[in-house]
Design an enzyme around this catalytic site. Sequence first.
Site, PDB file in Angstrom:
ATOM      1  N   ARG A  22      51.443  40.986  40.109  1.00 45.75           N
ATOM      2  CA  ARG A  22      51.090  40.838  38.761  1.00 45.75           C
ATOM      3  C   ARG A  22      50.080  41.795  38.068  1.00 45.75           C
ATOM      4  NH1 ARG A  22      49.264  34.550  39.474  1.00 45.75           N
ATOM      5  NH2 ARG A  22      47.036  35.099  40.223  1.00 45.75           N
ATOM      6  N   GLY A  23      49.645  41.628  36.875  1.00 46.45           N
ATOM      7  CA  GLY A  23      48.520  41.967  36.329  1.00 46.45           C
ATOM      8  C   GLY A  23      48.355  43.704  36.414  1.00 46.45           C
ATOM      9  N   ASP A  43      50.885  42.004  48.457  1.00 47.42           N
ATOM     10  CA  ASP A  43      50.227  41.193  47.827  1.00 47.42           C
ATOM     11  C   ASP A  43      50.051  39.880  48.880  1.00 47.42           C
ATOM     12  OD1 ASP A  43      49.516  40.553  44.567  1.00 47.42           O
ATOM     13  OD2 ASP A  43      49.695  39.003  45.688  1.00 47.42           O
ATOM     14  N   ILE A  44      49.110  39.134  48.707  1.00 44.57           N
ATOM     15  CA  ILE A  44      49.105  37.834  49.454  1.00 44.57           C
ATOM     16  C   ILE A  44      50.093  36.799  49.110  1.00 44.57           C
ATOM     17  CG2 ILE A  44      47.148  36.947  47.974  1.00 44.57           C
ATOM     18  CD1 ILE A  44      45.922  35.821  50.709  1.00 44.57           C
ATOM     19  N   ASP A  82      47.292  39.619  53.283  1.00 44.64           N
ATOM     20  CA  ASP A  82      45.951  39.341  52.944  1.00 44.64           C
ATOM     21  C   ASP A  82      45.232  40.736  53.365  1.00 44.64           C
ATOM     22  OD1 ASP A  82      43.298  38.772  52.777  1.00 44.64           O
ATOM     23  OD2 ASP A  82      43.511  36.634  53.621  1.00 44.64           O
ATOM     24  N   ASN A 109      43.683  47.646  44.712  1.00 42.59           N
ATOM     25  CA  ASN A 109      43.565  47.034  43.667  1.00 42.59           C
ATOM     26  C   ASN A 109      43.374  45.475  43.613  1.00 42.59           C
ATOM     27  OD1 ASN A 109      43.877  46.509  40.422  1.00 42.59           O
ATOM     28  ND2 ASN A 109      45.624  45.347  41.388  1.00 42.59           N
ATOM     29  N   SER A 161      34.972  47.521  38.293  1.00 43.05           N
ATOM     30  CA  SER A 161      34.789  46.911  37.027  1.00 43.05           C
ATOM     31  C   SER A 161      33.755  47.135  36.264  1.00 43.05           C
ATOM     32  CB  SER A 161      34.990  45.266  37.497  1.00 43.05           C
ATOM     33  OG  SER A 161      34.550  44.390  36.144  1.00 43.05           O
ATOM     34  N   TYR A 174      30.965  38.382  42.359  1.00 41.35           N
ATOM     35  CA  TYR A 174      31.846  39.332  41.916  1.00 41.35           C
ATOM     36  C   TYR A 174      31.264  40.572  41.480  1.00 41.35           C
ATOM     37  CZ  TYR A 174      35.855  41.326  39.093  1.00 41.35           C
ATOM     38  OH  TYR A 174      36.866  42.024  38.482  1.00 41.35           O
ATOM     39  N   LYS A 178      31.807  44.421  43.295  1.00 39.49           N
ATOM     40  CA  LYS A 178      32.651  45.498  42.577  1.00 39.49           C
ATOM     41  C   LYS A 178      31.571  46.920  42.353  1.00 39.49           C
ATOM     42  CE  LYS A 178      36.711  43.723  41.354  1.00 39.49           C
ATOM     43  NZ  LYS A 178      37.950  44.606  41.737  1.00 39.49           N
TER      44      LYS A 178
END
Length: 292
Positions: A22-23, A43-44, A82, A109, A161, A174, A178
Amino acid sequence: MTDRKRPFDLTGKVAVVTGAARGIGRAAATALAAAGADIVGIDITGPVSATLDYAPASEADLEQTGREVIALGSRWTAYRLDQRDLAGLRDAAADSEQEFGRIDILFANAGIQAFKPILDMEDADWHDQIDVNLTGTANAIRAFAPAMARRGGGSIIVTSSTQGQHGTKNGAAYSASKWGIIGLMKSAAMELGEYGITVNALIPGLIDTVLTRHEDRYAQAIDVAGGEPTGDEAKDERTAMEGLAKKSPLGTPMIHPRDVAPMVVFLASDEARMASGGTYSITGGDSANIQS
């Protein structure tokens, strides 16, 4: 007339996308497919950390990404992994290389975000974001870059980010993860250039995804702006969006993932073959607030 390849044509290439359910991951997977690439989606699709207050991606989410990729005429294969599991990623890399015959692009990502003041942190508040975001990104590079090196070229894009370029109140883990991804990218660009591999970092601003659409994120934005969160998620969302819109030079509180994906396609393309070791921002103008 001489036939000319269309710009940003990825026909015949194979792209690996982590966080593909997603995203930004889904938007990038479909954009890469629209440009002609076949897609390996990772994806996990399940719980990642007890520190998160938003729902994890599901198998259904990953399957939906696959359907969208296939509808664009590209091949698709999926792995539920994961990215903290380096051995699992290496197995997926070997299987993908055998299935498709090559790996040309890695969009590393996948990531998580949670908020906790440093003085209130438990170990998981720090380690889960560092392990998933920073170590997980390094694992993806370690797993898939060897296939590119054997072929003599490729493109790696990692997701950092704006919060990897400045401090984040109540978001030290976070921000540190990043920021670390940018250092990882620059080091990898130095090392992998001799194999013809470019390595760059995508710098998204505040993106409209599940990761940002929850009370903790609204409360953090309100707190930074000098307000007082109410705990009413709907009310705090409105207040946060109003404040973020005022702060944004383009008046955009959050950016849609589809507005980020074209930068991934560019960095994955031959047109970006001389771009390596750089950061590429899609922030709605918020980059103007960051000193280079």
